[in-house]
Design an enzyme around this catalytic site. Structure first.
Site, PDB file in Angstrom:
ATOM      1  N   THR B  97       0.796  -1.109   0.002  1.00  0.00           N
ATOM      2  CA  THR B  97      -0.048  -0.085  -0.005  1.00  0.00           C
ATOM      3  C   THR B  97       1.016   1.073  -0.021  1.00  0.00           C
ATOM      4  O   THR B  97       1.699   1.494   0.978  1.00  0.00           O
ATOM      5  CB  THR B  97      -0.912   0.088   1.176  1.00  0.00           C
ATOM      6  N   LYS B 172      -7.426   1.480  -2.736  1.00  0.00           N
ATOM      7  CA  LYS B 172      -7.079   1.156  -1.303  1.00  0.00           C
ATOM      8  C   LYS B 172      -7.166   2.528  -0.409  1.00  0.00           C
ATOM      9  O   LYS B 172      -7.740   2.480   0.747  1.00  0.00           O
ATOM     10  CB  LYS B 172      -5.670   0.553  -1.424  1.00  0.00           C
ATOM     11  N   LYS B 240       0.729   5.573   8.073  1.00  0.00           N
ATOM     12  CA  LYS B 240       1.397   5.503   7.027  1.00  0.00           C
ATOM     13  C   LYS B 240       0.083   5.868   5.888  1.00  0.00           C
ATOM     14  O   LYS B 240       0.185   6.658   5.142  1.00  0.00           O
ATOM     15  CB  LYS B 240       2.140   4.308   6.804  1.00  0.00           C
TER      16      LYS B 240
END
Lengths: 295, 295
Positions: B97, B172, B240
């Site tokens: 990701t 995502k 993150k």
């Protein structure tokens, strides 16, 4: 079986709920600020009363579902209100979504007159009210709950006794707090996806299968994608509920930063003239923040 | 059928994913920064490579799933990286990701060498990786998608081709944005309910049936109620992801106030030493904000 039920507040929700009670064989004593909203029910056999006091005098169990906390206050504690007309052994049940602390204060006033109180806010909207499939979150004594259960069963399906008076409202507040979060998450994801050029139908279908899955994504995101901002649940009612939750939280010395932000975003969208749209119109507040049409 | 697959990044996710590929009959060429994490796979027959470049030289399709954007950059664009070793006709697929814009930039570098790129971040966590039930959100050309699909099928179930390179990452991101909202809503509802004295098991059971229903309420709220803050998904990884989404949104001139606030709350919880706990530990940040133990 209790036969005489009072019903105060004949808005979209109250009209359907009281109509179901008549169909179930109860004798209804009704009151509404705007009288003509009771006409259809009177035709079905309900007795019109000129004041909440009169409803409380004639009915054994009095249900209320009005608008804002000030309306609840007026109906119960105002001149010609319920408390003036109530007497020993009767039960009141406030189904308005309102301040837990207000229903607790009303319970105290009723107790002084030998009457009992329950709070029982609902969720499930106009469809749930029409079909008798509301969720009902109840706060009262065990005894009062047993008395009310047959009546609730006419109006709802998922009926939970959450604790003493106030517990129903607090559960409803928790419900609205979760919804505030999911509305933000889904709305921000939609504007992000749109701006990134994703196929939004595909995006919603994909992410709804995993950890992002939620009722809002399943039910409101598709409406946004169709440009349908009509109310399931109205912005101004949601603002009311978030305001109550924040006020109660403040009383409990609890900081809820995300809810506070969400309320501000909804105030912005109301200021743009969308107060009577559905809560999914939040995407428009995000568009306005970024100064452009995105969806 | 492509036989030679490169696999770079053997963390919790990568170890399970690559192991499944070996079991499915693929010949694996593996690399990881910490070499001993590859030992078990070498025992199962994988070929150890000393650099990402070497992986790219030997394998036909190279999968990567590393940590932060800087790790993706190093593995692809760094000295002895994939781009140095890649050649015509090969395919790279970044399952980390990471920043959509980074995978798009890498795609350009690969194209110069005649190789293709896909981005295919996953969701479903360590359990999904072990059982081959990951959701995989893919961005690439139709041709590359057809090549990769048999390989994805070994690792995941819900596999969606979202568009060209970057579309997987953006999907995502949308997923993580929704989760940020549901985490806030559920966490604030839990501290509210606890402070109001509600039976939280009952509260969660009741509200999860209606418009507040979400994966987070079903799966993470019960963990909070048991005091279980072990990671399904780790706080520092979520930070993150939110950082990437906010950065990409900023590039697109998109303001996401709720996501920004959620990231700040998670930074606070990380500062308290909970960076490697599960995302459900957000309730602890809310407790800290109100200066008390609530749950």
């Amino acid at each position: 079986m209790v036969k005489k039920i009072g019903f105060i507040g004949l808005g979209v929700m109250g009209a359907s709920m009281s109509s179901r009670l008549i169909d179930a064989g109860y004798e209804l004593y009704i009151y509404n600020r705007t009288k003509n909203k009771g006409d259809a029910l009177v035709e079905k056999g309900a007795h019109w009363c000129d004041t909440p006091r009169s409803v409380a005098e004639q009915a054994e169990i009095i249900l209320t579902i009005v608008g804002y906390p000030k309306d609840v206050e007026e109906v119960y504690l105002g001149r010609n209100g319920i408390v003036e007309g109530i007497s020993e052994g009767k039960i009141c049940c406030d189904m308005t979504t309102t301040k837990p602390s207000l229903d607790i204060a009303i319970a105290e006033k009723l107790r002084e007159k030998g009457a009992a109180m329950a709070d029982a806010p609902v969720s499930g909207g106009d469809t749930g009210a029409r079909n008798g499939t509301l969720s009902i979150m109840v706060g009262c004594s065990d005894e009062v709950f047993r008395e009310l259960l047959p009546i609730f069963s006419v109006m709802g399906k998922n009926i939970t006794h959450m604790g003493s008076v106030g517990a129903g409202q607090n559960t409803k507040m928790a419900n609205q707090i979760v919804i505030a979060g999911t509305m933000c998450g889904v709305s921000e994801a939609l504007v992000y996806g749109a701006k990134a050029g994703l196929n939004l139908e595909k995006m919603v279908a994909t992410i709804s299968k995993g950890a992002a899955g939620c009722w809002t994504l399943d039910n409101l995101a598709p409406r946004v994608l169709k440009g349908d901002y009509e109310p399931g649940f109205m912005v101004e009612h949601f603002i009311k509920d978030m305001g109550i939750a924040l006020e109660e939280a403040e009383k409990m010395e609890l900081s809820l930063p995300s809810l506070a932000l969400t309320k501000q975003l909804y105030l912005a969208i109301k200021a743009e003239g969308h107060g009577r749209k559905g809560t999914q119109v939040l995407v428009k507040a995000l568009e306005a923040l970024s100064g452009k049409e995105i969806l």
